[in-house]
Design a protein around this motif. Structure first.
Motif, mmCIF file in Angstrom:
data_model
loop_
_atom_site.group_PDB
_atom_site.id
_atom_site.type_symbol
_atom_site.label_atom_id
_atom_site.label_comp_id
_atom_site.label_asym_id
_atom_site.label_seq_id
_atom_site.Cartn_x
_atom_site.Cartn_y
_atom_site.Cartn_z
ATOM 1 N N ILE A 131 38.052 -25.765 18.484
ATOM 2 C CA ILE A 131 37.872 -25.268 17.065
ATOM 3 C C ILE A 131 38.921 -24.201 16.636
ATOM 4 O O ILE A 131 39.045 -22.885 17.191
ATOM 5 N N LEU A 132 39.163 -23.613 15.917
ATOM 6 C CA LEU A 132 39.557 -22.384 14.787
ATOM 7 C C LEU A 132 38.591 -21.494 15.332
ATOM 8 O O LEU A 132 37.389 -21.118 15.444
ATOM 9 N N THR A 133 39.565 -19.921 16.250
ATOM 10 C CA THR A 133 38.309 -18.946 16.798
ATOM 11 C C THR A 133 37.679 -18.073 15.223
ATOM 12 O O THR A 133 38.450 -18.479 13.870
ATOM 13 N N LEU A 159 44.455 -16.864 8.619
ATOM 14 C CA LEU A 159 44.879 -18.226 7.530
ATOM 15 C C LEU A 159 44.179 -18.151 6.367
ATOM 16 O O LEU A 159 44.709 -18.224 5.327
ATOM 17 N N ALA A 160 42.965 -17.651 6.086
ATOM 18 C CA ALA A 160 42.309 -16.759 4.619
ATOM 19 C C ALA A 160 43.833 -16.042 4.341
ATOM 20 O O ALA A 160 43.696 -16.162 3.005
ATOM 21 N N GLU A 209 48.586 -30.290 11.608
ATOM 22 C CA GLU A 209 47.918 -29.174 12.204
ATOM 23 C C GLU A 209 48.247 -27.877 12.163
ATOM 24 O O GLU A 209 49.540 -27.488 12.548
ATOM 25 N N LEU A 210 47.610 -26.672 11.542
ATOM 26 C CA LEU A 210 47.350 -25.735 12.141
ATOM 27 C C LEU A 210 47.134 -24.814 12.952
ATOM 28 O O LEU A 210 48.102 -24.418 13.409
ATOM 29 N N ARG A 252 48.589 -20.647 16.871
ATOM 30 C CA ARG A 252 48.456 -19.402 17.822
ATOM 31 C C ARG A 252 49.616 -19.325 18.849
ATOM 32 O O ARG A 252 49.786 -18.386 19.155
ATOM 33 N N GLU A 253 50.479 -19.775 18.580
ATOM 34 C CA GLU A 253 52.175 -19.853 18.777
ATOM 35 C C GLU A 253 53.124 -19.079 17.905
ATOM 36 O O GLU A 253 54.464 -18.682 18.247
ATOM 37 N N GLY A 254 53.314 -19.676 16.827
ATOM 38 C CA GLY A 254 54.470 -20.275 16.008
ATOM 39 C C GLY A 254 54.039 -19.212 14.949
ATOM 40 O O GLY A 254 55.470 -18.561 14.158
#
Ligand code: SAM
Ligand code: SF4
Length: 337
Positions: free
Chosen positions: A51-53, A60-61, A288-289, A294-296
């Motif tokens: 789950i996204l933190t 993201l928002a 899939e974000l 997290r990495e990109g």
């Protein structure tokens, strides 16, 4: 802000020229109720690491707002059972008036007594509360154990805190069909708008959904035997059609997802709690974000969003047929209703 084109600051425009200005974000797949049409009784929830933190949701928002999104709705699962939810609402709420027109929430209302004031203080002004029945036994049956009194107290608390409340009611043959007019009159008396929703074939729920499927044109015709429904010009880019109900001062919305009447003006995408973004509620087209967040970094997220938009389906293919597998295997609680 530039429009069109590709990249981290261009508007989100799909291959049919539709501009995505509205994003629904599911902040959890978990819930304190088990509505029969939505979830199986013994749901398997996702492990927390999938789950996204809350920080990632806020990030993201911001990315969406930078790309022209004007409205964000937090949903779930039940958004108010996510720990720290008010922090997230506060972070995104700060963007209202600064890129964002509106931050809203869809909730089952069970936690509103606790959270209503905090939501208002964080910048929320309107919420949708799901209420399929006001009759205690019936509500408990539909939600598999919910307490309608708690929800009604939550609605009162929300209004006292200054939140505008709209009621969502899923129309269910044999379960609440005979209560729809009563609900409309109650909403009118309380000054609440009511939106009726058709059941959608999303996810296995251990029950035969078709036996409760209630086409809303049937509901509308029945209401029209006693009330005058005047079609309203109001459109939101979503699946609802609105009617003003003469004489009682109510506004009624009908969400008929099984028809295609709204796809051409679709202005939305949906983010699941995992960071998977779906172009359409009725398709599996997605990106899939989570990993990219997290990495990109921002460029990786931008590239994935451009891919999503390029493939956003023109329309959904829902149909509801006896004993058919669900049109889409994921539950509404995953994608965010
Ligand atoms: N837990 C919150 C709530 O119930 O409002 C937010 C999430 S819930 C998935 C959002 C909305 O989707 C609710 O109004 C719910 O009634 C509706 N919903 C869930 N499953 C559905 C289905 N299969 N068909 C139609 N509506 C559904
Ligand atoms: Fe929970 Fe909302 Fe689904 Fe009901 S509709 S089970 S309240 S997520």
């Amino acid at each position: 802000m530039s429009t069109g084109g590709v990249g981290a600051h261009s508007a989100l425009i799909d291959s049919f020229g539709r501009n995505i200005s509205y994003v629904r974000i599911s902040v959890t797949d978990r819930c304190d109720l088990r509505c029969r049409y939505c979830m199986a009784e013994h749901m398997q929830f996702l492990p927390k690491r999938h789950i996204l933190t809350l920080e990632e949701v806020a990030q993201l928002a911001d990315i969406f707002i930078a790309r022209g999104v004007r409205r964000i709705r937090l949903t779930g699962g039940e958004p108010l059972v996510r720990r720290g939810i008010l922090d997230l609402v506060g972070w995104i709420g700060k963007r209202v008036g600064d890129g964002l027109d509106e931050l809203t929430l869809t909730t089952n209302g069970t936690q509103l007594v606790r959270f209503a004031e905090g939501l208002h203080a964080a910048g929320v002004r309107r919420i949708n509360v799901s209420l399929d029945s006001r009759r205690p036994e019936r509500f408990a049956h539909i939600t598999r154990g919910g307490d309608v009194g708690q929800v009604l107290r939550g609605i009162a608390a929300a209004r006292a805190a200054g939140l505008q409340v709209k009621i969502n009611m899923v129309a269910l043959a044999g379960l609440n069909e005979d209560e729809i007019e009563e609900m409309l009159l109650w909403c009118a008396g309380e000054g609440l708008d009511l939106t009726l929703i058709e059941t959608m074939p999303l996810g296995e729920v251990e029950e035969d959904r078709t036996s409760h499927y209630l086409p809303l044109d049937r509901v509308r015709r029945r209401l029209e035997e006693r009330l005058t429904l005047v079609p309203s010009v109001r459109r939101t880019g979503g699946p609802a059609r609105y009617y003003d109900v003469e004489g009682i001062g109510a506004r009624l919305g009908l969400i008929t997802p099984l028809t295609h009447n709204f796809c051409d003006g679709c202005n939305r995408i949906r983010v699941a709690a995992t960071g998977t973004v779906y172009g359409c509620l009725g398709h599996d087209q997605k990106v899939e974000l989570r990993h990219a967040l997290r990495e990109g970094g921002e460029a990786a997220v931008a590239e994935l969003l451009d891919r999503l938009l390029a493939g956003k389906p023109r329309r959904h293919d829902f149909h509801i047929a006896p004993a058919a597998a669900p049109a889409v295997p994921r539950h509404m609680s995953v994608t965010g209703g």
